[in-house]
Design a protein around this motif. Structure first.
Motif, PDB file in Angstrom:
ATOM      1  N   GLU A  52       0.830  -1.210   0.000  1.00  0.00           N
ATOM      2  CA  GLU A  52       0.000   0.000   0.000  1.00  0.00           C
ATOM      3  C   GLU A  52       0.863   1.259   0.000  1.00  0.00           C
ATOM      4  O   GLU A  52       0.608   2.211  -0.764  1.00  0.00           O
ATOM      5  CB  GLU A  52      -0.920  -0.029   1.220  1.00  0.00           C
ATOM      6  N   LYS A  53       1.907   1.291   0.819  1.00  0.00           N
ATOM      7  CA  LYS A  53       2.810   2.452   0.850  1.00  0.00           C
ATOM      8  C   LYS A  53       3.553   2.599  -0.476  1.00  0.00           C
ATOM      9  O   LYS A  53       3.748   3.722  -0.969  1.00  0.00           O
ATOM     10  CB  LYS A  53       3.815   2.301   1.984  1.00  0.00           C
ATOM     11  N   MET A  54       3.958   1.478  -1.058  1.00  0.00           N
ATOM     12  CA  MET A  54       4.687   1.530  -2.319  1.00  0.00           C
ATOM     13  C   MET A  54       3.805   2.102  -3.430  1.00  0.00           C
ATOM     14  O   MET A  54       4.242   2.961  -4.223  1.00  0.00           O
ATOM     15  CB  MET A  54       5.163   0.126  -2.679  1.00  0.00           C
ATOM     16  N   LEU A  55       2.534   1.671  -3.507  1.00  0.00           N
ATOM     17  CA  LEU A  55       1.628   2.182  -4.541  1.00  0.00           C
ATOM     18  C   LEU A  55       1.297   3.647  -4.305  1.00  0.00           C
ATOM     19  O   LEU A  55       1.145   4.430  -5.272  1.00  0.00           O
ATOM     20  CB  LEU A  55       0.353   1.332  -4.560  1.00  0.00           C
ATOM     21  N   HIS A  56       1.202   4.050  -3.044  1.00  0.00           N
ATOM     22  CA  HIS A  56       0.938   5.456  -2.749  1.00  0.00           C
ATOM     23  C   HIS A  56       2.100   6.335  -3.211  1.00  0.00           C
ATOM     24  O   HIS A  56       1.891   7.430  -3.767  1.00  0.00           O
ATOM     25  CB  HIS A  56       0.698   5.635  -1.255  1.00  0.00           C
ATOM     26  N   ALA A  57       3.331   5.855  -3.022  1.00  0.00           N
ATOM     27  CA  ALA A  57       4.497   6.611  -3.481  1.00  0.00           C
ATOM     28  C   ALA A  57       4.501   6.718  -5.003  1.00  0.00           C
ATOM     29  O   ALA A  57       4.891   7.740  -5.567  1.00  0.00           O
ATOM     30  CB  ALA A  57       5.771   5.941  -2.990  1.00  0.00           C
ATOM     31  N   ARG A  58       4.060   5.669  -5.684  1.00  0.00           N
ATOM     32  CA  ARG A  58       3.983   5.710  -7.145  1.00  0.00           C
ATOM     33  C   ARG A  58       2.937   6.723  -7.602  1.00  0.00           C
ATOM     34  O   ARG A  58       3.142   7.427  -8.612  1.00  0.00           O
ATOM     35  CB  ARG A  58       3.646   4.324  -7.705  1.00  0.00           C
ATOM     36  N   GLU A  59       1.817   6.815  -6.906  1.00  0.00           N
ATOM     37  CA  GLU A  59       0.782   7.786  -7.272  1.00  0.00           C
ATOM     38  C   GLU A  59       1.286   9.211  -7.125  1.00  0.00           C
ATOM     39  O   GLU A  59       0.949  10.084  -7.939  1.00  0.00           O
ATOM     40  CB  GLU A  59      -0.454   7.566  -6.404  1.00  0.00           C
ATOM     41  N   LEU A  60       2.119   9.444  -6.103  1.00  0.00           N
ATOM     42  CA  LEU A  60       2.656  10.791  -5.902  1.00  0.00           C
ATOM     43  C   LEU A  60       3.592  11.186  -7.035  1.00  0.00           C
ATOM     44  O   LEU A  60       3.741  12.378  -7.342  1.00  0.00           O
ATOM     45  CB  LEU A  60       3.384  10.875  -4.554  1.00  0.00           C
TER      46      LEU A  60
END
Length: 524
Positions: free
Chosen positions: A376-384
């Protein structure tokens, strides 16, 4: 990588071996067996105490017999005393002599009934008797046995010349002593003072010497049999323990020196003991070492091959720039140079990470990691960072909290999922969909990354995880892929005691699915 590298435990240190570590194993085996023989040989010296007890008993018996005979003499009339002493001497196997108060011999049982023992002359005996007496003297010397005097009869048989009678007169009671006969058998002498005069008893305790020598002979036979068995056992242990260890040591030296490329370390399959386990472990270790060396050589060759292409392109572009004056052509060459530099940088970075991966995983401290939160944290960083250039959508089915928990290195696990996700996005069509799931089934946490791309042929199911291997076209690979991503991902999975596999086209209607399996932490 073996799972035991995840949480290494220090081995228990055994007590240090000092002096025995400097002695060969064969010598130690022989020393242990010889020590047992020395203990058995100590039985020879135990016979000395047995002999001493027998002599003490015979002396006490002689004193007791003399006292009984003295009482019988006192009760018998004077004319019956000669016959009484003769009968007593025959029954007890002794020589009895009665002296007058002035020391004159009055009665000698041998003159009445004849001798009942004989003092042998050593010079007339066989060599076996000489050997037996030599052994007697040697054992007496080693055991520090008491050394009595020699038995010598006075030339004139008078009471005053017998030291036993003089000692009895001084002590006021019957005394008994032991001495050696000429043939080194025991002479028992007892003396006492009676109303009729001094009374002397002598006997040759040859049976004591005979019994001790007989026991010594039996013990010698046992010692010889045990010695033969001990020598056989030492040879057997030397052949079954020392020789296999020497074979293993020689093979290990050849492996260390590198003189024999295909050194065959004996596995000793017939051995079911610790040496067999050691041989198996050394053979497996040698094979693993050889495989690692081969892998290192192959990796070095692959690195050389992979670096040649961008270096050749970079050199060609640099040489061309020196000969081209047109600005548009120079700009094109500069773009090629920049692209080759980026490609080299990416290759060197991935190569460096792949080469140090095993060492870093062996030293890493594994801690509980919730893969659901990590993804979840990894995908959130990708969205940013913004949408990917091809607008591929990534969907994640978030598991329940504390469900997909494993033990490992979080940064390395992130790298696995990042590589799988990048691989799925690169193979997906424009505006395609990549799905990620993390579930727990039994004792495993399973992470699936599915794409809508062309899928993986069945014949390439394993080869795509090899270093510098990819199914992309050459021009696409040269743009942004080194061929190390999946190899690094599988190495990290193996280092965590897990597996990484791919479902082929035959197993799916479309696309590819990479499945990561990791051991789950038991739920409390």
């Amino acid at each position: 990588m073996a799972p035991d590298t995840v949480s290494p435990r220090p081995e228990r240190l055994e007590p240090p071996i000092r002096w025995s570590g400097r002695v060969s194993l064969t010598t130690r085996i022989l020393a242990v067996n010889v020590f047992a023989l020395v203990l058995l040989a100590g039985g020879f010296f135990y016979l000395e105490s047995y002999r001493a007890r027998q002599i003490d008993f015979r002396i006490q018996r002689a004193v007791h017999e003399l006292n009984l005979i003295a009482d019988a003499l006192a009760a018998a009339p004077a004319d019956a005393r000669p016959q009484l002493l003769a009968k007593m001497g025959e029954r007890t196997g002794t020589r009895l002599r009665l002296y007058a108060p002035d020391g004159t011999l009055t009665i000698d049982s041998w003159r009445l009934s004849g001798p009942n023992y004989t003092l042998r002359d050593p010079a007339e005996e066989s060599w076996q008797r000489h050997v037996a007496r030599f052994l007697d003297r040697f054992i007496d010397f080693v055991a520090q046995a008491r050394r009595p005097g020699d038995y010598v009869e006075p030339q004139i048989d008078r009471a005053q010349l017998w030291q036993e009678i003089r000692r009895a007169e001084q002590a006021g009671h019957t005394v008994g002593v032991m001495s050696f006969a000429p043939d080194r058998t025991f002479m028992i002498t007892a003396a006492g003072i009676t109303p009729a005069g001094p009374l002397l008893l002598t006997t040759n305790a040859r049976d004591v010497t005979r019994s001790v020598r007989a026991e010594r002979f039996r013990l010698s036979l046992v010692l010889l049999a045990v010695s033969a068995f001990s020598i056989f056992l030492s040879i057997f242990l030397g052949r079954t323990i020392v020789r296999p260890l020497r074979r293993l040591a020689r093979a290990a030296v050849r492996v260390r020196l590198g003189r024999d490329r295909e050194v065959v370390v004996p596995r000793l399959p017939e051995r079911r003991d610790e040496i067999g386990s050691l041989a198996q472990a050394l053979a497996d270790m040698t094979q693993a070492l050889r495989q690692r060396i081969d892998a290192t050589d192959a990796f070095a060759a692959d690195v050389t091959h992979e670096l040649k292409n961008p270096l050749a392109s970079l050199r060609s572009a640099a040489d061309a720039m020196a000969r081209v004056s047109d600005q548009s052509q120079r700009d094109q060459l500069m773009a090629i140079i920049q692209d080759d530099v980026r490609r080299l940088d990416r290759l060197i970075t991935d190569i460096a990470e792949a080469s140090r991966l095993d060492a870093e995983l062996s030293r890493a401290r594994f801690e509980p990691v919730d893969l659901g939160q990590v993804i979840e944290k990894m995908l959130h960083a990708r969205e940013l960072r913004g949408p990917n250039p091809r607008d591929v959508e990534v969907a994640f089915a978030r598991p329940r909290v504390d469900t997909a928990v494993v033990r490992g290195d979080e940064s390395r696990l992130v790298r696995v999922i990042e590589n799988l996700l990048d691989n799925a996005i690169s193979f997906s069509p424009d505006k395609g969909l990549v799905q990620i799931t993390a579930t727990r089934i039994g004792d495993e946490v399973i992470v699936r990354v599915e794409d809508q791309g062309p899928g993986v042929p069945a014949e390439l199911r394993e080869s795509i995880f090899r270093r510098f291997t990819t199914v992309r076209p050459d021009e696409e690979r040269e743009q942004s892929h080194s061929g190390l991503g999946l190899a690094i991902a599988r190495a990290i999975a193996d280092g965590h005691g897990g597996t990484l596999e791919v479902e082929t086209r035959d197993q799916r209607p479309q696309g590819a699915a990479f499945v990561l399996r990791l051991p789950a932490i038991p739920q409390s």
